[in-house]
Design an enzyme around this catalytic site. Structure first.
Site, PDB file in Angstrom:
ATOM      1  N   MET A 275     -11.341  -5.615   6.157  1.00  0.00           N
ATOM      2  CA  MET A 275     -10.499  -4.653   6.866  1.00  0.00           C
ATOM      3  C   MET A 275     -10.164  -5.218   8.246  1.00  0.00           C
ATOM      4  SD  MET A 275      -9.794  -2.188   4.894  1.00  0.00           S
ATOM      5  CE  MET A 275      -8.845  -1.249   6.095  1.00  0.00           C
TER       6      MET A 275
ATOM      7  N   GLY B  45       1.342  -1.946   4.166  1.00  0.00           N
ATOM      8  CA  GLY B  45       1.862  -0.603   3.932  1.00  0.00           C
ATOM      9  C   GLY B  45       3.109  -0.355   4.743  1.00  0.00           C
ATOM     10  N   SER B  46       2.907  -0.026   6.027  1.00  0.00           N
ATOM     11  CA  SER B  46       4.050   0.324   6.880  1.00  0.00           C
ATOM     12  C   SER B  46       5.032  -0.837   7.023  1.00  0.00           C
ATOM     13  CB  SER B  46       3.553   0.782   8.253  1.00  0.00           C
ATOM     14  OG  SER B  46       2.690  -0.174   8.822  1.00  0.00           O
TER      15      SER B  46
ATOM     16  N   ASP C 133      -4.780   3.765  -1.648  1.00  0.00           N
ATOM     17  CA  ASP C 133      -5.822   4.082  -0.666  1.00  0.00           C
ATOM     18  C   ASP C 133      -6.383   5.477  -0.892  1.00  0.00           C
ATOM     19  OD1 ASP C 133      -5.973   1.780   1.121  1.00  0.00           O
ATOM     20  OD2 ASP C 133      -3.850   2.205   1.480  1.00  0.00           O
TER      21      ASP C 133
ATOM     22  N   MET D 261     -12.147   4.585   0.019  1.00  0.00           N
ATOM     23  CA  MET D 261     -12.726   4.860   1.338  1.00  0.00           C
ATOM     24  C   MET D 261     -13.418   6.210   1.245  1.00  0.00           C
ATOM     25  SD  MET D 261      -9.507   3.409   3.446  1.00  0.00           S
ATOM     26  CE  MET D 261      -8.548   3.428   1.936  1.00  0.00           C
TER      27      MET D 261
ATOM     28  N   HIS E 276      -8.504   1.134  -3.539  1.00  0.00           N
ATOM     29  CA  HIS E 276      -9.401   0.927  -2.402  1.00  0.00           C
ATOM     30  C   HIS E 276     -10.059   2.269  -2.082  1.00  0.00           C
ATOM     31  CE1 HIS E 276      -9.475   0.001   2.249  1.00  0.00           C
ATOM     32  NE2 HIS E 276     -10.683   0.157   1.744  1.00  0.00           N
TER      33      HIS E 276
ATOM     34  N   SER F  43       0.857  -1.184   0.000  1.00  0.00           N
ATOM     35  CA  SER F  43       0.000   0.000   0.000  1.00  0.00           C
ATOM     36  C   SER F  43       0.887   1.226   0.000  1.00  0.00           C
ATOM     37  CB  SER F  43      -0.881   0.006   1.244  1.00  0.00           C
ATOM     38  OG  SER F  43      -1.310   1.327   1.496  1.00  0.00           O
TER      39      SER F  43
ATOM     40  N   ASP G 202      -6.447  -6.235   4.728  1.00  0.00           N
ATOM     41  CA  ASP G 202      -5.805  -4.919   4.729  1.00  0.00           C
ATOM     42  C   ASP G 202      -5.819  -4.339   6.138  1.00  0.00           C
ATOM     43  OD1 ASP G 202      -4.841  -2.424   4.043  1.00  0.00           O
ATOM     44  OD2 ASP G 202      -6.604  -1.820   2.894  1.00  0.00           O
ATOM     45  N   GLY G 203      -4.621  -4.076   6.672  1.00  0.00           N
ATOM     46  CA  GLY G 203      -4.501  -3.427   7.969  1.00  0.00           C
ATOM     47  C   GLY G 203      -3.739  -4.274   8.960  1.00  0.00           C
ATOM     48  N   GLY G 204      -2.589  -3.770   9.386  1.00  0.00           N
ATOM     49  CA  GLY G 204      -1.809  -4.460  10.411  1.00  0.00           C
ATOM     50  C   GLY G 204      -1.158  -5.756   9.949  1.00  0.00           C
TER      51      GLY G 204
ATOM     52  N   MET H 138      -8.968   8.308   0.198  1.00  0.00           N
ATOM     53  CA  MET H 138      -9.753   8.738   1.374  1.00  0.00           C
ATOM     54  C   MET H 138     -10.266  10.155   1.161  1.00  0.00           C
ATOM     55  SD  MET H 138      -7.336   7.300   4.412  1.00  0.00           S
ATOM     56  CE  MET H 138      -6.464   5.731   4.268  1.00  0.00           C
TER      57      MET H 138
ATOM     58  N   GLY I  83      -8.488   4.417   7.507  1.00  0.00           N
ATOM     59  CA  GLY I  83      -8.162   5.832   7.682  1.00  0.00           C
ATOM     60  C   GLY I  83      -6.673   6.110   7.778  1.00  0.00           C
ATOM     61  N   PHE I  84      -5.936   5.169   8.346  1.00  0.00           N
ATOM     62  CA  PHE I  84      -4.511   5.423   8.588  1.00  0.00           C
ATOM     63  C   PHE I  84      -3.692   4.149   8.439  1.00  0.00           C
ATOM     64  CE2 PHE I  84      -7.138   8.308  11.025  1.00  0.00           C
ATOM     65  CZ  PHE I  84      -6.654   9.549  10.606  1.00  0.00           C
ATOM     66  N   GLY I  85      -2.429   4.321   8.079  1.00  0.00           N
ATOM     67  CA  GLY I  85      -1.497   3.203   8.069  1.00  0.00           C
ATOM     68  C   GLY I  85      -0.952   2.980   9.475  1.00  0.00           C
TER      69      GLY I  85
ATOM     70  N   HIS J 223      -1.313  -1.256  -4.188  1.00  0.00           N
ATOM     71  CA  HIS J 223      -2.570  -0.889  -3.529  1.00  0.00           C
ATOM     72  C   HIS J 223      -2.602   0.620  -3.279  1.00  0.00           C
ATOM     73  CE1 HIS J 223      -6.009  -1.871  -0.811  1.00  0.00           C
ATOM     74  NE2 HIS J 223      -5.520  -0.944  -0.008  1.00  0.00           N
TER      75      HIS J 223
HETATM   76  C1  DX5 Z   1      -5.987   1.751   5.953  1.00  0.00           C
HETATM   77  C2  DX5 Z   1      -5.627   1.441   4.516  1.00  0.00           C
HETATM   78  C3  DX5 Z   1      -4.525   0.491   4.381  1.00  0.00           C
HETATM   79  C4  DX5 Z   1      -3.206   0.951   4.977  1.00  0.00           C
HETATM   80  C5  DX5 Z   1      -2.632  -0.242   5.671  1.00  0.00           C
HETATM   81  O1  DX5 Z   1      -7.119   2.545   5.992  1.00  0.00           O
HETATM   82  O2  DX5 Z   1      -6.751   0.914   3.827  1.00  0.00           O
HETATM   83  O3  DX5 Z   1      -4.335   0.040   3.050  1.00  0.00           O
HETATM   84  O4  DX5 Z   1      -2.289   1.436   4.055  1.00  0.00           O
HETATM   85  O5  DX5 Z   1      -1.543   0.151   6.382  1.00  0.00           O
HETATM   86  P1  DX5 Z   1      -0.711  -0.846   7.304  1.00  0.00           P
HETATM   87  O6  DX5 Z   1      -0.279  -1.993   6.425  1.00  0.00           O
HETATM   88  O7  DX5 Z   1       0.421   0.002   7.767  1.00  0.00           O
HETATM   89  O8  DX5 Z   1      -1.626  -1.296   8.402  1.00  0.00           O
HETATM   90 ZN    ZN Z   2      -6.364  -0.085   1.805  1.00  0.00          ZN
END
Ligand code: DX5
Ligand code: ZN
Length: 211
Positions: free
Chosen positions: A131, A191-192, A29, A62, A60, A2, A169-171, A31, A136-138, A27
């Site tokens: 999800m 992502g992170s 994101d 949002m 994606h 991401s 997606d997420g964590g 928003m 909303g955030f990485g 990917h």
């Molecule tokens: C969160 C996004 C994700 C985000 C995931 O709202 O949809 O795609 O980039 O970030 P990580 O992998 O750091 O949890």
């Molecule tokens: Zn995403």
């Protein structure tokens, strides 16, 4: 990967580096500051990513009332396009709109949203995105109850003999990815866990080994 966690001062280079490092899709994101508190990127960035990579571009959304923008994102180069079920009143129509535009269509479920919301739509979906954080955030912590949701969805898809992909997606990171894979996920968004490391290839290899 991401790109939300990529370095935007050199986005093209970041995308090319993860492509060389063995990523399968990119990917993106999107928003809107309404559906989620954060504001990120629009079709302009998708179009720039499209020009910089030969990988599939996975967008994606949002955003509220995504049906207003799906055509713009497909024209910008989205191969895969997903919308949040919570943001879309006429989800069936929106999913078919995406498919008619020639992209793969996905429905996204927030952590508190039940699988029943897609009971009558599963056959029509190319993929379902579960999800595992509140969007909303990485960099947020993986919500463990998503594992039960994935297992149930895997069962539903297999029972119906469908080829619908399950995306998470997420964590997602080297600590969480093994149990996520065991629950039956096909597509992993990180992502992170990738962009906050020095060597993307080493990280992606490590993630793949855990899968
Ligand atoms: C969160 C996004 C994700 C985000 C995931 O709202 O949809 O795609 O980039 O970030 P990580 O992998 O750091 O949890
Ligand atoms: Zn995403």
């Amino acid at each position: 990967p991401s790109i939300l966690s990529a370095d935007f001062t050199c986005l093209g280079k970041e995308v090319q580096t993860v492509e060389k490092a063995g990523a399968d899709w990119i990917h993106v994101d999107v928003m809107d500051g309404h559906f989620v508190p954060n504001i990120t990127m629009g079709p302009l960035i998708v179009e720039a990513v499209r020009r910089t990579t030969s990988l599939k571009v996975d967008v994606h959304l949002m955003i509220d009332r995504p049906e207003r923008y799906v055509a713009d994102f497909v024209s910008a180069g989205a191969d895969y396009l997903s919308v949040q079920v919570e943001a879309c009143v006429h989800l069936h129509r929106c999913i078919h709109q995406i498919k008619e535009l020639g992209a793969k269509a996905g429905a996204v479920l927030n952590p508190a949203t039940g699988l029943n919301t897609i009971d009558y739509l599963l056959e029509d979906l190319d993929f379902v995105l579960i999800m595992s954080v509140n969007p909303g955030f990485g960099g947020q912590k993986f919500i463990a109850s998503s594992l039960d949701k994935i297992k149930e969805l895997r069962k539903n898809i297999d029972q119906k003999n469908l080829s619908t992909l399950i995306q998470i997606d997420g964590g997602v990171n080297t600590d969480t990815i093994a149990s996520i894979a065991a629950a039956g996920v096909d597509v992993f968004v990180a992502g992170s866990a990738i962009f906050n490391t020095e060597d993307y290839r080493k990280t992606i290899d490590r993630l793949r080994r855990r899968i």
